[in-house]
Design an enzyme around this catalytic site. Sequence first.
Site, short mmCIF file in Angstrom:
data_model
loop_
_atom_site.label_atom_id
_atom_site.label_comp_id
_atom_site.label_asym_id
_atom_site.label_seq_id
_atom_site.Cartn_x
_atom_site.Cartn_y
_atom_site.Cartn_z
N GLY A 97 35.19 94.83 -33.71
CA GLY A 97 34.08 94.04 -33.18
C GLY A 97 33.53 94.45 -31.82
CD GLU B 93 38.74 90.82 -29.11
OE1 GLU B 93 37.98 91.62 -29.66
OE2 GLU B 93 39.83 90.43 -29.60
CG ASP B 94 34.59 90.82 -31.14
OD1 ASP B 94 35.72 90.44 -30.78
OD2 ASP B 94 34.26 90.91 -32.33
CG ASP C 141 38.07 81.59 -32.63
OD1 ASP C 141 37.51 80.56 -32.20
OD2 ASP C 141 38.42 81.70 -33.81
N GLY D 261 42.61 82.71 -29.05
CA GLY D 261 43.36 83.39 -27.97
C GLY D 261 44.59 84.12 -28.48
CG PHE E 251 32.09 82.54 -37.95
CD1 PHE E 251 33.44 82.65 -37.64
CD2 PHE E 251 31.44 83.66 -38.48
CE1 PHE E 251 34.13 83.85 -37.83
CE2 PHE E 251 32.12 84.85 -38.67
CZ PHE E 251 33.47 84.95 -38.35
P1 IMP Z 1 41.48 84.89 -31.76
O1 IMP Z 1 42.79 85.59 -31.99
O2 IMP Z 1 41.44 83.59 -32.52
O3 IMP Z 1 41.10 84.72 -30.34
O4 IMP Z 1 40.41 85.74 -32.50
C1 IMP Z 1 39.83 86.90 -32.05
C2 IMP Z 1 39.17 87.62 -33.20
O5 IMP Z 1 38.68 86.73 -34.22
C3 IMP Z 1 37.96 88.37 -32.73
O6 IMP Z 1 38.28 89.66 -32.31
C4 IMP Z 1 37.08 88.38 -33.96
O7 IMP Z 1 37.40 89.50 -34.76
C5 IMP Z 1 37.44 87.14 -34.73
N1 IMP Z 1 36.47 86.04 -34.53
C6 IMP Z 1 36.72 84.83 -33.97
N2 IMP Z 1 35.60 84.08 -33.94
C7 IMP Z 1 34.62 84.84 -34.49
C8 IMP Z 1 33.22 84.61 -34.72
O8 IMP Z 1 32.62 83.57 -34.40
N3 IMP Z 1 32.54 85.64 -35.31
C9 IMP Z 1 33.14 86.82 -35.67
N4 IMP Z 1 34.43 87.06 -35.46
C10 IMP Z 1 35.18 86.08 -34.87
#
Ligand code: IMP
Length: 179
Positions: free
Chosen positions: A43, A97-98, A101, A103, A150
């Site tokens: 991403g 990171e993109d 969410d 974490g 999302f």
């Molecule tokens: P975390 O581990 O929940 O913080 O998620 C991080 C990863 O979840 C990101 O690198 C994305 O690949 C994916 N992600 C979380 N939310 C979104 C979203 O709204 N759109 C697209 N990808 C997401």
Amino acid sequence: MNSKVLLSEANIKKRVEELGKQISEHYKKRNAKELVVIGVLKGSFIFLADLVRQFSLPCEIDFVEASSYVGTSSSGEVAIKRDPPISLEGRDVLLVEDIIDTGLTMVKLLDHFKSRNAQSVAVCSLLFKPSRTKEKVRIDFLGFKIDDHFVVGYGLDFNDRYRELKDIVILDPKEGEHS
Ligand code: IMP
């Protein structure tokens, strides 16, 4: 695809320029000669490409791959699938990171990169969804806080689609379940 623009191309461009300046100034103050920039696949690839071209210090670029979500919800399990094969010892590392969410991914990555004996490990994320946090992460450089939508575009995907969109848009809930 039915979509609503959350962040326009122009809006993103302006913020990425500001972040590039902020990051360059931060490392200049630390007298850093160079930076190791590690993008989180897939991403971050567009954000990273735009961000590093705003830097005023040299950098080495590589990528890490963590296990990704299936669809739009997190399983909670994060594994590192590709570890950058470069020496990080004594170097300043910036993880790009993109979106942060829950974490969970970033906490796992931070633990991993700290164990590789870098001099410093900082986090830059384009987006952050505070309402979804499960693991608190220190984000050193942040583009935008967003509500619990999302989103896709500018590198972000839904099942590997929509990464090429120039704006960041809210995915129509009919096209993906978010839990
Ligand atoms: P975390 O581990 O929940 O913080 O998620 C991080 C990863 O979840 C990101 O690198 C994305 O690949 C994916 N992600 C979380 N939310 C979104 C979203 O709204 N759109 C697209 N990808 C997401």
